[in-house]
Design a protein around this motif. Structure first.
Motif, mmCIF file in Angstrom:
data_model
loop_
_atom_site.group_PDB
_atom_site.id
_atom_site.type_symbol
_atom_site.label_atom_id
_atom_site.label_comp_id
_atom_site.label_asym_id
_atom_site.label_seq_id
_atom_site.Cartn_x
_atom_site.Cartn_y
_atom_site.Cartn_z
ATOM 1 N N SER A 57 0.856 -1.176 0.000
ATOM 2 C CA SER A 57 0.000 0.000 0.000
ATOM 3 C C SER A 57 0.894 1.228 0.000
ATOM 4 C CB SER A 57 -0.894 -0.005 1.239
ATOM 5 O OG SER A 57 -1.645 1.177 1.291
ATOM 6 N N ARG A 117 -2.468 6.174 -2.930
ATOM 7 C CA ARG A 117 -3.115 5.165 -3.770
ATOM 8 C C ARG A 117 -4.109 4.397 -2.930
ATOM 9 N NH1 ARG A 117 -0.408 1.808 -8.542
ATOM 10 N NH2 ARG A 117 -2.277 0.566 -8.544
ATOM 11 N N GLU A 118 -5.331 4.295 -3.366
ATOM 12 C CA GLU A 118 -6.392 3.662 -2.576
ATOM 13 C C GLU A 118 -6.279 2.139 -2.583
ATOM 14 O OE1 GLU A 118 -9.315 4.153 0.138
ATOM 15 O OE2 GLU A 118 -8.170 5.738 -0.799
#
Length: 168
Positions: free
Chosen positions: A104, A108-109
């Motif tokens: 992650s 950025r989702e």
């Protein structure tokens, strides 16, 4: 108390409830740790970081979530995980095979899933650091954390910080 084994890397903290039970299997991680979670399908084990929550029922995996880096990575050795970014409501059930890594990145989702060399992620539990095409700046950060020292790159032209190196 449930038989789960945790290896904690340098510069890391792990918090857990005073009354850790089979029903309440949750730890809070800041930094990096390797988990060998005792299987219990009825009572999942949760690892919570500053930005993510990882749910497992019995698996072996490494989580790196140093707050000063921003990136969270989960490298799977065996089992299955689901992960969620806190505050987003986004969850994902990932069918990973050993050697897969979820990453992650701030801003950025969604998660990035890729195949990795597990040595790079888990060799530290055996006292060995492995780098594969890692930027020199990242290597020095990890070495500094490992030895509890600050390593400074003196390079006015900023030529060396991003040079990739492979070493063990």
């Amino acid at each position: 108390p449930d038989g789960t084994m945790i290896w904690q890397n340098s510069g890391s903290t792990i918090k857990y409830p005073k009354n850790f039970t089979k029903r309440n299997r949750q730890v809070i991680l800041s930094g990096e740790a390797f988990f060998d979670v005792t299987p219990d399908k009825l009572h999942p084990f949760f690892v919570t970081t500053a930005t993510h929550r990882i749910k497992v029922t019995g698996t072996r995996f490494n989580v790196s979530a140093y707050e000063d880096e921003g990136t969270v990575s989960v490298a799977l050795v065996s089992g299955k995980i689901s992960a969620m970014r806190l505050g987003s409501g986004q969850t994902g059930e990932y069918s990973l095979i050993p050697g897969d890594c979820l990453e992650s990145i701030p801003g950025r989702e969604d998660f990035i899933k890729h195949d990795v060399n597990l040595d790079k992620y888990v060799s530290w539990i055996n006292g060995k650091l492995v780098f594969r095409d890692d930027p020199l700046g990242e290597i020095f950060k990890k070495l500094g954390r490992w030895y509890n020292v600050e390593i400074e790159i003196v390079d006015p032209c900023n030529r060396f910080k991003d040079l990739p190196f492979t070493m063990t």
